[in-house]
Design a protein around this motif. Structure first.
Motif: not given
Length: 352
Positions: A344-352
């Motif tokens: 399984h795989g997932a694309l995340l978008e991160i804002t820190t």
């Protein structure tokens, strides 16, 4: 969907691999195994396999050799709800979310069985509302974190839930088995106990943003017998074969390329890697398949070093380690794999 809070929990008792070897080598169980088997255990526990210690619910290492169905089930029933609740409480605190806001509770596990499921016990301990939607997902092995999160995404997208609590918990010391099979022995030397949890909603929190963009899965039933649990003498017996690292890398690469193509992104657009630390050989295979550097896998390697393979809970530990390490903003790739053979795989978008 946004991951608004993270929490993990591990037993307080930490055992080094060297401690485990010292106790095992002096045990009656060790004398019951053939010389080749004892050599395998020694190599895994004292060699450079990426693991320095594991956290186990045991008070003493020699408790691992108390192998009856009743003892193992009691161990799971006592500790799985506790670890799951501890991880959930920390995730709720991190998300600044009240317990009465939770609309759905999803718990994944593969190292024990309860009926009613863990959601009944964990929901009670947390004091969740009686109308919360409870889902118990079992049998997905080490890869279960992403199917769990995908289910949460569906509940949020349907407006059935506004807040979902996602938990993976494994008491691997309740699924121990020993015989002269190399895969069984290696499994006993790799796995630790722990739980991970996430609070999920359709809106980000005010601290950082972890947005789930898209994901995918790949299932190869023809490879099912290469990595799975079976029942033997009333106990779970792990089937682990030498083909697993190559399979994990192959399927992880396929899922990664498929999701990137759908998102119209390239390999260079990914700034962070949250990968299931299945073992040293698995991470080495992923290095080649995904063209990774040691810097890319540092969070997975640190979790493996301290906790061993935590099965489905591992991914939460890696994600938490990334945020404790001033992780970069941008697109991240998250991947898990396990019984099935599944990836399984997932694309995340991160804002820190």
């Amino acid at each position: 969907m946004f991951i608004t809070g993270l929490g993990t929990a591990a037993p307080p008792n930490r055992f080094t691999q060297k401690e485990c070897w010292d106790v095992f080598s002096a045990s009656e169980l060790s004398r019951q195994l053939d010389p080749r088997s004892r050599a395998i255990v020694r190599k895994v526990l004292t060699g450079n396999n990426g693991i320095e210690s594991r956290h186990l619910v045991l008070d003493r290492v020699d408790e691992a050799f108390e192998l009856t169905p009743d003892v193992l089930h009691t161990r799971y029933a006592k500790h799985a709800p506790l670890l799951a609740t501890q991880a959930a409480e920390r995730a709720l605190t991190d998300a600044k979310t009240e317990r009465n806001q939770i609309d759905g509770l999803i718990i994944s596990t593969c190292t024990g069985y309860l009926c009613p499921g863990l959601s009944s016990y964990v929901g009670e301990r947390l004091g969740l509302r009686p109308d919360v939607l409870n889902l118990d997902l079992v049998g997905q092995g080490c890869g279960a974190a992403l199917p769990n999160l995908t289910t949460a995404q569906a509940l949020l997208k349907s407006d059935r839930c506004q807040y979902v609590l996602s938990i993976c918990v494994e008491v691997c010391s309740a699924a121990l088995y020993f015989d002269n099979d190399a895969g069984v022995l290696i499994s006993a030397c790799l796995f630790g106990d722990g739980a991970g949890a996430a609070v999920l909603s359709n809106t980000p929190n005010d601290k950082h943003s972890i947005e789930w963009k898209t994901g995918s899965s790949h299932l190869e039933p023809g490879d099912r017998d290469l990595l799975r649990f079976e029942q033997k003498a009333g106990m779970l017996r792990n089937v682990l074969t030498p083909q697993v690292p190559a399979l994990a890398a192959k399927h992880a690469g396929t899922v990664f390329k498929d999701v990137l193509a759908r998102a119209n992104l390239s390999r260079t657009d990914v700034n962070g890697w949250v990968l299931h630390p299945g073992g040293r050989d698995v991470l080495l295979a992923l290095h080649e398949s995904l063209t990774l550097s040691p810097h890319d896998t540092r969070w997975s390697e640190s979790v493996l070093r301290e906790y061993g393979n935590l099965s489905s809970a591992s991914l939460f530990f890696v994600l938490e380690a990334a945020f404790a390490d001033s992780a970069p903003s941008g697109h991240w790739w998250m991947s898990s794999f396990g019984a099935g053979f599944s990836c399984h795989g997932a694309l995340l978008e991160i804002t820190t």
